[in-house]
Design an enzyme around this catalytic site. Sequence first.
Site, PDB file in Angstrom:
ATOM      1  N   HIS A  99      71.307  12.799 -11.167  1.00  0.00           N
ATOM      2  CA  HIS A  99      70.093  13.067 -10.384  1.00  0.00           C
ATOM      3  C   HIS A  99      70.387  13.824  -9.103  1.00  0.00           C
ATOM      4  O   HIS A  99      71.534  13.915  -8.649  1.00  0.00           O
ATOM      5  CB  HIS A  99      69.389  11.756 -10.043  1.00  0.00           C
ATOM      6  CG  HIS A  99      70.187  10.859  -9.132  1.00  0.00           C
ATOM      7  ND1 HIS A  99      71.174  10.020  -9.606  1.00  0.00           N
ATOM      8  CD2 HIS A  99      70.167  10.685  -7.783  1.00  0.00           C
ATOM      9  CE1 HIS A  99      71.709   9.358  -8.594  1.00  0.00           C
ATOM     10  NE2 HIS A  99      71.112   9.753  -7.472  1.00  0.00           N
TER      11      HIS A  99
ATOM     12  N   HIS B 132      75.818   7.416 -10.227  1.00  0.00           N
ATOM     13  CA  HIS B 132      76.403   6.188  -9.691  1.00  0.00           C
ATOM     14  C   HIS B 132      76.867   5.287 -10.836  1.00  0.00           C
ATOM     15  O   HIS B 132      76.249   5.279 -11.911  1.00  0.00           O
ATOM     16  CB  HIS B 132      75.386   5.422  -8.844  1.00  0.00           C
ATOM     17  CG  HIS B 132      74.739   6.252  -7.780  1.00  0.00           C
ATOM     18  ND1 HIS B 132      75.449   6.888  -6.801  1.00  0.00           N
ATOM     19  CD2 HIS B 132      73.428   6.544  -7.541  1.00  0.00           C
ATOM     20  CE1 HIS B 132      74.626   7.537  -6.003  1.00  0.00           C
ATOM     21  NE2 HIS B 132      73.394   7.348  -6.440  1.00  0.00           N
TER      22      HIS B 132
ATOM     23  N   GLN C 270      74.471  14.169  -8.672  1.00  0.00           N
ATOM     24  CA  GLN C 270      75.393  13.032  -8.594  1.00  0.00           C
ATOM     25  C   GLN C 270      75.018  11.964  -9.602  1.00  0.00           C
ATOM     26  O   GLN C 270      73.962  12.010 -10.233  1.00  0.00           O
ATOM     27  CB  GLN C 270      75.374  12.449  -7.177  1.00  0.00           C
ATOM     28  CG  GLN C 270      73.989  12.021  -6.723  1.00  0.00           C
ATOM     29  CD  GLN C 270      73.934  11.591  -5.274  1.00  0.00           C
ATOM     30  OE1 GLN C 270      73.617  10.444  -4.973  1.00  0.00           O
ATOM     31  NE2 GLN C 270      74.240  12.523  -4.367  1.00  0.00           N
TER      32      GLN C 270
ATOM     33  N   ARG D 115      79.959  12.812  -7.095  1.00  0.00           N
ATOM     34  CA  ARG D 115      79.315  14.127  -7.015  1.00  0.00           C
ATOM     35  C   ARG D 115      79.778  15.017  -8.165  1.00  0.00           C
ATOM     36  O   ARG D 115      80.967  15.133  -8.443  1.00  0.00           O
ATOM     37  CB  ARG D 115      79.607  14.791  -5.673  1.00  0.00           C
ATOM     38  CG  ARG D 115      78.750  14.280  -4.532  1.00  0.00           C
ATOM     39  CD  ARG D 115      78.934  15.097  -3.267  1.00  0.00           C
ATOM     40  NE  ARG D 115      80.257  14.928  -2.696  1.00  0.00           N
ATOM     41  CZ  ARG D 115      80.579  13.985  -1.815  1.00  0.00           C
ATOM     42  NH1 ARG D 115      79.676  13.115  -1.412  1.00  0.00           N
ATOM     43  NH2 ARG D 115      81.808  13.903  -1.353  1.00  0.00           N
TER      44      ARG D 115
ATOM     45  N   GLU E  47      69.015   2.133  -7.840  1.00  0.00           N
ATOM     46  CA  GLU E  47      68.240   2.440  -6.642  1.00  0.00           C
ATOM     47  C   GLU E  47      66.802   2.834  -6.967  1.00  0.00           C
ATOM     48  O   GLU E  47      66.483   3.220  -8.098  1.00  0.00           O
ATOM     49  CB  GLU E  47      68.906   3.556  -5.843  1.00  0.00           C
ATOM     50  CG  GLU E  47      69.055   4.860  -6.604  1.00  0.00           C
ATOM     51  CD  GLU E  47      69.939   5.874  -5.884  1.00  0.00           C
ATOM     52  OE1 GLU E  47      70.425   5.588  -4.783  1.00  0.00           O
ATOM     53  OE2 GLU E  47      70.145   6.965  -6.453  1.00  0.00           O
TER      54      GLU E  47
END
Length: 246
Positions: A137, A71, A69, A157, A89
């Site tokens: 990642h 982001h 996936q 995804r 993150e």
Amino acid sequence: MNELYKVDTQDPVGEVWLLSDFQNMRTELCEGERCIYPNDLTKTLFHKDLPRFPLLVKYICANDWLSVQVHPDDELAKSLEGDPWGKNECWYFLQKGRIAAGITRQEKPLEDLRNGDLRILTPERGDLACLQAGTVHSLGPGSKVIEIQQASDMTYRIYDWGRGRELHLDKARVATKAAASAIVIEEMRKFDWKYFSIELTKKVEGSGIVITLSEVPELHVLIDDREEFSEEALLVRPGSFWSELL
């Protein structure tokens, strides 16, 4: 996790949201009989009115490879989703784990990417992996982590191991930064990022979010307080990004 949290379901529980302000997933923060929600503390902790409490904290146990996936970053989240920020993150590893992060075969079309086309890392207990938005990642089997991130639920995804969930290839192509990879800080003691800082400590003074590293992690929000823990815990404080956010 099913045993730890006494969840009697056929499907295994893979993650627990320790601190969330999303609709229908709002964490109650209680002191005695008084309970409030994270957003009630946004201005106190971040010194600014924001659309929602801006950090999300999870406890994740992965038995299998999670989806490949990516982001969106802050700018793309605004233009593509109308969201105030993206999803950067960090993962703090509670035991040795595996990550696939960063494209090593950039000639391959995005829809054909698999874990073998990504850089494989094996962080040890106590290591911190930092993943900036745009990094392709996947978290690997055997990984047990505390995840600290911007409060965003935007995940595109690319590949999901035949689990049948929706893929988001068009948005993933726009969000992917081909050169981006994970940054691993070995035996992390303190990490400063513009989104938040993380420190391993037993003593906390002032305000911040504390996550214990016990078998069942607990989360505490301290406001102008002082507390000492029996074991080292993760102390999370806001970074400069929030005060500079327009």
